[in-house]
Design a protein around this motif. Structure first.
Motif, short mmCIF file in Angstrom:
data_model
loop_
_atom_site.label_atom_id
_atom_site.label_comp_id
_atom_site.label_asym_id
_atom_site.label_seq_id
_atom_site.Cartn_x
_atom_site.Cartn_y
_atom_site.Cartn_z
N PHE A 82 0.83 -1.20 0.00
CA PHE A 82 0.00 0.00 0.00
C PHE A 82 0.87 1.25 0.00
O PHE A 82 1.96 1.26 0.56
CB PHE A 82 -0.92 0.02 1.23
N TYR A 353 -11.96 -0.15 5.10
CA TYR A 353 -10.51 0.06 5.03
C TYR A 353 -9.74 -1.21 5.41
O TYR A 353 -8.64 -1.48 4.89
CB TYR A 353 -10.10 1.20 5.98
N TYR A 356 -8.74 -3.89 2.68
CA TYR A 356 -7.56 -3.72 1.84
C TYR A 356 -6.39 -4.56 2.34
O TYR A 356 -5.46 -4.86 1.60
CB TYR A 356 -7.16 -2.24 1.80
#
Length: 488
Positions: A82, A353, A356
């Motif tokens: 990420f 969130y 992810y």
């Protein structure tokens, strides 16, 4: 110009200039330099941001920059896949006096200022995603050759609190309370008392819950997350947690012993005051280098009260208002379905969130931990010779962990390491997400089997079991009656 140089010199004199630390970096011959960072006039070693917020960072590069140095490159070094921050500009041009040396083949970035053989510049840093990352600086020539590399700076991106989180929490608490009131209406308190007098079944559940589950969660974490102490720790803590409240709903839907299920949930939650800290303090240090300074005992007490209080309301309704209890008992199935739908839709959206972070390893852990719990608890109960309804209740109670308590323990215990608690909570959320899948499949099979093997009752007069006028009794049509045929 002289005023700007004088101001920069004064600022530079207020900080300790880093000197050349030695030869390092990823390229041969690249020199490592010490860079100092300032935010709001304060020197910092760790940058702490909130998701979506930006901060202006001043950097001081303490090295004599030879004329080949054309620009400073500021890069993120993410430990995962990420991008946690956004750097703007990513490139700062080196400024020698009044001359800006253009970057070959690119647009000139922000200007830096050389002072006493060092350089001062600024950039904006924006947090884009929860977690930990690092940034470092490189001094690059016009030909793209790196002259200097800096040390790496840790950046922490905190999760921003949102109103939807509070709404979802309040909704879950309300729905769980309603569900437990309805479950109280379906509970026979006499059966619970009898099971506590001869606690064979609760003992099987406790052995499965606090011996097998912690050990298997530790082993799974060792196998799946040896490189991530945060995810390993999250899996271990959820494996040490008591049975979850949804286990009672699933036990009811699948036809298990609801009385035993509620008994086991209460007992395992009470035992968790000793068992959970014992496991955490015994093995967490082998996973995580930090210290668990405190555990949320207040939260644990609140969960016990939140479990018992609505359940007792339902039991009282059953005793003093049996008609109302009968009606509320009928609502238990649709309430359970609504609860599952809300958690699977709104709950996913609120915690989007976290998804992810859902790698194949996280998903495997989310399936394997409850799955192994279902199998072990059921087999152990079956081997000891418990009735099928109790086998089902023990199996479900073993496999379903109280993920909410696990997340609370993690966030409180790791508060000073934030946002480590949010990252560690990924696995408990994964376990809570994937636990219902085999149960939904079992419920579907149960419903299909029931439809395929349902034999409607044929119309006709009731069958008499006795023709004695003094004691005439009606026998249901489904009763087994031996018929004999007179050969005459």
């Amino acid at each position: 110009m002289s005023i700007m140089v004088s101001w920069a010199c004064s600022l530079w004199a207020c900080v300790v200039v880093g000197v050349v630390a030695g030869v390092g970096g990823s390229e041969e011959g690249v020199v490592e330099v010490v860079v100092q960072l300032e935010v709001d006039g304060r020197e910092v070693e760790v940058l702490d941001l909130t998701d979506g917020d930006s901060v202006l960072v001043t950097f001081h590069l303490g090295a004599a920059l030879p004329p080949p140095a054309r620009y400073i490159l500021i890069q993120e070094i993410s430990p995962d896949a990420f991008g946690h921050v956004k750097v703007k500009p990513e490139r700062v041009d080196v400024w020698y006096g009044e001359t800006v040396l253009p970057v070959d083949g690119g647009v000139a970035g922000e200007r830096g200022l050389t002072v006493d053989g060092g350089l001062i510049g600024t950039f904006n840093l924006t947090g884009t995603f929860l977690g930990f990352t690092k940034i470092h600086f490189s001094v690059v020539t016009g030909e793209g050759r790196t002259l200097f590399n800096s040390q790496q700076f840790t950046v922490k991106i905190q999760r921003r609190d949102k109103k939807l989180d509070k709404i979802f929490t309040a909704l879950v608490i309300t729905m769980v309370s309603i569900a437990y009131i309805n479950m109280g209406c379906a509970i026979d308190i006499n059966i619970i008392i009898e099971s506590l007098k001869k606690p064979v079944a609760p003992a099987i559940g406790l052995a499965s819950q606090y011996l097998f589950m912690p050990l298997v969660s530790y082993g799974l974490g060792y196998a799946l997350f040896p490189e991530s102490s945060a995810l390993w720790l999250g899996l271990f803590v959820v494996g040490c947690s008591p049975g979850g409240g949804s286990s009672n709903l699933w036990t009811y839907l699948l036809g298990g012993s609801l009385d035993l299920s509620v008994t086991m949930t209460v007992v395992s939650t009470l035992v968790s005051f000793v068992a959970l800290p014992a496991w955490v303090y015994a093995l967490a240090a082998t996973i995580f280098d930090g210290n668990f300074e405190r555990l949320p005992y207040g939260t644990m007490v609140g969960m016990v009260v939140g479990l018992l209080a609505p359940c007792m309301v339902g039991i009282l309704i059953r005793r003093y208002m049996p008609k109302t209890a009968h009606f509320l008992k009928k609502l238990l199935t649709p309430i359970a379905v609504i609860f599952i739908l809300v958690f699977s839709t709104f709950g996913v959206y609120v915690n989007l969130y976290i998804f992810y972070y859902f790698t194949w390893k996280v998903m495997l852990a989310g399936v394997a931990l409850p799955g192994l719990g279902f199998i072990f608890g059921g087999l152990l109960a079956k081997m000891i010779g418990r009735p099928w309804q109790e086998v089902l209740a023990i199996s479900i109670e073993t496999g379903i962990q109280n993920s909410g308590l696990a997340i609370g323990v993690i966030k409180v215990a790791l508060e000073k390491y934030s946002p480590l608690g949010d990252v560690t909570a990924v696995v408990p959320v994964g376990v809570a997400t994937f636990t219902p899948l085999p149960l939904l499949l079992a419920l579907l099979i149960k419903k299909v089997y029931g439809c395929c093997h349902h034999h409607p009752r044929l119309p006709g007069p009731p069958t008499c079991a006795s023709t004695d006028n003094n004691d005439l009794k009606m026998t249901p049509a489904t009763s087994q009656i031996t018929l004999s045929i007179d050969p005459r």
